[in-house]
Design an enzyme around this catalytic site. Structure first.
Site, short mmCIF file in Angstrom:
data_model
loop_
_atom_site.label_atom_id
_atom_site.label_comp_id
_atom_site.label_asym_id
_atom_site.label_seq_id
_atom_site.Cartn_x
_atom_site.Cartn_y
_atom_site.Cartn_z
N CYS A 2 0.84 -1.18 0.00
CA CYS A 2 0.00 0.00 0.00
C CYS A 2 0.88 1.24 0.00
O CYS A 2 1.93 1.27 0.64
CB CYS A 2 -0.95 0.09 1.19
SG CYS A 2 -2.08 -1.28 1.34
N ARG A 27 3.60 -0.23 -5.02
CA ARG A 27 3.42 -0.79 -3.67
C ARG A 27 2.13 -1.59 -3.53
O ARG A 27 1.93 -2.28 -2.52
CB ARG A 27 3.42 0.34 -2.64
CG ARG A 27 4.70 1.12 -2.59
CD ARG A 27 4.63 2.20 -1.54
NE ARG A 27 4.60 1.63 -0.21
CZ ARG A 27 5.67 1.37 0.53
NH1 ARG A 27 6.86 1.65 0.07
NH2 ARG A 27 5.57 0.86 1.72
N TRP A 78 -2.93 -2.77 -1.58
CA TRP A 78 -2.67 -4.20 -1.75
C TRP A 78 -3.44 -4.87 -0.63
O TRP A 78 -3.09 -4.74 0.55
CB TRP A 78 -1.18 -4.49 -1.64
CG TRP A 78 -0.82 -5.90 -1.97
CD1 TRP A 78 -0.59 -6.41 -3.21
CD2 TRP A 78 -0.63 -6.99 -1.07
NE1 TRP A 78 -0.27 -7.74 -3.12
CE2 TRP A 78 -0.30 -8.13 -1.81
CE3 TRP A 78 -0.72 -7.12 0.34
CZ2 TRP A 78 -0.04 -9.37 -1.24
CZ3 TRP A 78 -0.49 -8.34 0.91
CH2 TRP A 78 -0.15 -9.46 0.13
N ASN A 104 -1.42 2.32 5.82
CA ASN A 104 -0.61 1.23 5.29
C ASN A 104 -0.11 0.42 6.47
O ASN A 104 0.53 0.98 7.37
CB ASN A 104 0.57 1.84 4.50
CG ASN A 104 1.61 0.80 4.11
OD1 ASN A 104 1.28 -0.37 3.93
ND2 ASN A 104 2.85 1.22 3.99
N GLY A 105 -0.41 -0.87 6.49
CA GLY A 105 0.01 -1.71 7.61
C GLY A 105 -1.15 -2.60 8.02
O GLY A 105 -2.11 -2.77 7.26
N GLU A 485 16.66 -17.93 -9.43
CA GLU A 485 16.20 -16.57 -9.71
C GLU A 485 15.52 -16.50 -11.09
O GLU A 485 14.50 -15.84 -11.26
CB GLU A 485 17.40 -15.60 -9.64
CG GLU A 485 17.18 -14.20 -10.18
CD GLU A 485 16.12 -13.39 -9.47
OE1 GLU A 485 15.58 -13.84 -8.44
OE2 GLU A 485 15.79 -12.30 -9.97
N LYS A 489 11.70 -15.37 -11.73
CA LYS A 489 11.35 -14.30 -12.67
C LYS A 489 10.26 -14.77 -13.61
O LYS A 489 9.29 -14.07 -13.85
CB LYS A 489 12.62 -13.93 -13.44
CG LYS A 489 12.87 -12.51 -13.71
CD LYS A 489 13.45 -11.67 -12.60
CE LYS A 489 12.73 -11.69 -11.29
NZ LYS A 489 13.42 -11.08 -10.21
N GLU A 492 6.86 -15.33 -11.77
CA GLU A 492 6.33 -14.09 -11.21
C GLU A 492 5.58 -13.25 -12.25
O GLU A 492 4.52 -12.70 -11.96
CB GLU A 492 7.52 -13.30 -10.67
CG GLU A 492 7.18 -12.02 -9.96
CD GLU A 492 8.43 -11.33 -9.39
OE1 GLU A 492 9.56 -11.69 -9.78
OE2 GLU A 492 8.26 -10.44 -8.55
N HIS A 508 17.72 -37.17 -8.51
CA HIS A 508 17.16 -37.54 -7.20
C HIS A 508 15.65 -37.35 -7.14
O HIS A 508 15.08 -37.30 -6.06
CB HIS A 508 17.84 -36.72 -6.10
CG HIS A 508 19.30 -37.04 -5.94
ND1 HIS A 508 19.75 -38.27 -5.52
CD2 HIS A 508 20.42 -36.31 -6.20
CE1 HIS A 508 21.07 -38.28 -5.49
NE2 HIS A 508 21.51 -37.10 -5.91
N LYS A 607 5.46 -4.52 -5.09
CA LYS A 607 6.91 -4.42 -5.16
C LYS A 607 7.55 -4.61 -3.79
O LYS A 607 8.56 -5.26 -3.64
CB LYS A 607 7.27 -3.05 -5.73
CG LYS A 607 8.75 -2.77 -5.84
CD LYS A 607 9.35 -3.52 -6.99
CE LYS A 607 10.83 -3.28 -7.15
NZ LYS A 607 11.45 -4.36 -7.93
#
Ligand code: AGP
Length: 612
Positions: A2, A27, A78, A104-105, A485, A489, A492, A508, A607
């Site tokens: 947020c 955000r 968010w 925000n929180g 990574e 990517k 995501e 394995h 983000k």
């Protein structure tokens, strides 16, 4: 998550708020809203979806023609409590409609507070935790907004960055911070509040970073910061470091592509003044440690989340391979709930692009509680993690706007490469070896530039493979975290399922997944593990799997085995991650693009993950 913003001044308040929210949209982007002053009233406009929906709604509202607002607040969400809906979007108002709040929180005790407020006759309009703040302010209101917020904050448990306004307190905003970032922006006869200074660069001249427990009250021409007991706090204002270009896409269609292509420059920025060619080593003033202290370090522990964790894995490999210092990376979300054994001769790093990731921040505080000296590797200047660490390194990659981290990753491993060179030269590494490393390392930006020329080839590769629903990424040694990574990517932003594993782990278990329907992306640098990687590729081919190899230019053997090959320039094996990651970033980008995904703002994500 947020983003919140507030403005007091004579300019067009709704435009300023929308401009600030545009910079904060990374955000969270489920819904957004603004509240601005009307005549003895507050006008609220909120919309579900991307900020464009809100911008259009504001343009169609009375604010487009009759906007005399001189103060207001905005929010981009968010969702944590309550579905994504207009009712749950911020700003939230009290029963009178005269108080508006953005938050925000997470207010952890909201349910008890809500029950009590309902029993007192308050009518709730949303399912959010945040709305309780508006109603609590309504109960505490006695004509002074600052006094009301001071009365309400002790009742809240959890994390917050809050901005509140009252129609009967014209030209005044109050803000408070506890665990969620809040900065004050100072302009010419105008003041701002925001979750991050990026929202303020167009207008503010200076910023003041608020600390937890601080409460700020602003008008167009002044501000006052106090603690919870209403004692004045004097703080110094810092210059804003960003350029406005950092927040524009320029000629690129997406921030992610722009940021991928910025890497030669962002890495150079991260090394400027940090390579000591005469002594064949690195220099990192921000560590605040003497050579004797660095020599005494016996172990390094690196903590991060997501991409920052993978950068930490590579950093640990640099330290072990180059300096012979035992090092390991830990997931922030795991280490914060473990009994962390803090040893006096160990050094701790927390790595975070945003400097606000809740898991990493909790881990940092836990480490410090147990007596660790913790250094930060951060991008966002003045962020909470940067300020709470005992020193560290700013990576200077510039604001990273796309949700998928790219340039921050290569800048983070740049910082670790410099640190490993320092640690190595204080131990066994000779000046000849140091010199060879620094020379090869200095050539990386040019080699990345060369690798970026593969963009159109990789776009074709993505077109060929983007309809496969699953992928395996494989690497060994220092390229294992690169493989992981690359998988992160891809999933995501393209929503293709991808798994990054050690190539030696294939036999394995994962090999049972291999078939024509499962492409494998192998990282095959020209290092001591190359032959083992070649064997793993053959094992996949023997089972009719499709192989894409990212190998070093001229590797004819890899070319003969693989279905498709991307060749990157040769470098020292230890520096291979810098080049191997570039095709993986581009592959994820082009796959997402071909599938019509929202590349910069993938679904369900934000983000900066400021909740646990
Ligand atoms: C990377 O593409 C992700 N968006 C995510 O994994 C990110 O790296 C993670 O949330 C950590 O963020 P930070 O670096 O800001 O702490």
């Amino acid at each position: 998550m947020c983003g919140i913003v507030g403005y007091c001044g004579v300019k067009n308040t709704s435009e300023i708020l929308l401009g600030g929210l545009r910079r904060l949209e990374y955000r969270g982007y489920d819904s957004s809203g603004i509240a601005v002053s009307g005549e003895n009233s507050i006008i609220v406009v909120r919309r579900v979806g991307k900020l464009n929906n809100l911008t259009e709604a504001v343009a169609e509202s009375s604010l487009a023609t009759d906007n005399k607002a001189s103060f207001g607040i905005g929010h981009t969400r968010w969702a944590t409590h309550g579905e994504v809906s207009e009712e749950n979007s911020h700003p939230h108002t009290d029963c009178t409609g005269k108080i508006a709040v953005v938050h925000n929180g997470i207010i952890e005790n909201f349910s008890g507070l809500k029950d009590r407020l309902i029993a007192n006759g308050h009518k709730f309009k949303s399912q959010t935790d945040s709305e309780v703040i508006a109603h609590l302010l309504e109960e505490a209101w006695n004509g002074d907004l600052n006094a009301a917020i001071h009365a309400v904050l002790p009742m809240l448990r959890g994390t917050y960055g809050i901005i509140a306004m009252h129609a009967d307190a014209p030209g005044v905003l109050v803000g408070a911070r506890c665990g969620s970032p809040l900065v004050l922006g100072i302009g010419d006869n105008e003041m701002f509040l925001a979750s991050d200074p990026g929202a303020l660069t167009r207008h503010a001249k200076k910023v003041v970073y608020l600390d937890d427990g601080e409460i700020v009250s602003i008008t167009a021409d002044g501000f006052n910061i106090t603690d919870g007991k209403n004692r004045d706090i004097k703080k110094t204002a810092d210059n804003i470091e960003f350029r406005n270009d950092d927040f524009e896409k320029g000629d690129f269609p997406h921030f992610m592509l722009k940021e991928i292509f910025e890497q030669p420059e962002s890495i150079k920025r991260g090394t400027t003044g940090r390579l000591d060619l005469a002594a064949s080593t690195g220099k990192l003033g921000g560590l605040n440690m003497t050579e004797d202290e660095l020599r005494a370090i016996r172990r390094v522990v690196i903590v991060g989340a997501g991409t920052s964790y993978f950068a930490g894995c590579i950093g640990a490999n640099f330290l072990e391979s180059m300096a012979g210092v035992p090092a390991r990376a830990e997931l922030a979300s795991e280490i914060c709930y473990k009994n962390i054994i803090v040893e006096p001769d160990s050094m701790y790093f927390v790595v975070s692009q945003s400097g606000e990731t809740a898991d990493t921040l909790i881990a940092l505080r836990e480490l410090k509680r147990k007596g660790a000296r913790v250094l930060g590797i951060c991008n966002a200047v003045g962020s909470t993690i940067a300020r709470e660490t005992d020193g560290g390194v700013y990576i200077h990659s510039g604001p990273e706007i796309a949700v998928a981290s790219t340039k921050a990753f290569t800048s983070q491993i740049t910082a670790f490469a410099i640190f490993a060179a320092i640690m190595a030269r204080l131990r066994e590494m000779t000046s000849v070896q140091g010199d060879a490393f620094i020379k090869a390392f200095s050539a990386i930006p040019a080699l990345i530039k060369e690798t970026l020329e593969l963009d159109s080839t990789i776009a074709k590769l993505a077109e060929k493979y983007c309809n496969y629903p699953n992928f395996i990424f494989l690497g060994r040694g220092i390229c294992l975290p690169v493989a992981r990574e690359g998988a992160l990517k891809l999933k995501e932003i393209s929503y293709i399922h991808a798994e990054g594993i050690g190539a030696g782990e294939l036999k394995h278990g994962t090999i049972s997944l291999i078939s024509e329907a499962m492409p494998s992306m192998f990282l095959v640098p020209n290092d001591g593990l190359r032959e083992k990687n070649i064997s793993s590729m053959k094992e996949v081919k023997a089972r009719k799997g499709r192989v894409i190899a990212i190998c070093t230019a001229g590797d004819t053997e890899a070319r003969d085995i693989a279905d498709d090959v991307i060749e990157v320039p040769e470098t020292l094996p230890i520096l291979a991650p810098f080049l191997m990651i570039i095709p993986l970033q581009l592959f994820a980008y082009h796959s997402a693009l071909k599938l019509g995904r929202d590349v910069d703002q993938p679904r369900n994500l934000a983000k900066s993950v400021t909740v646990e």
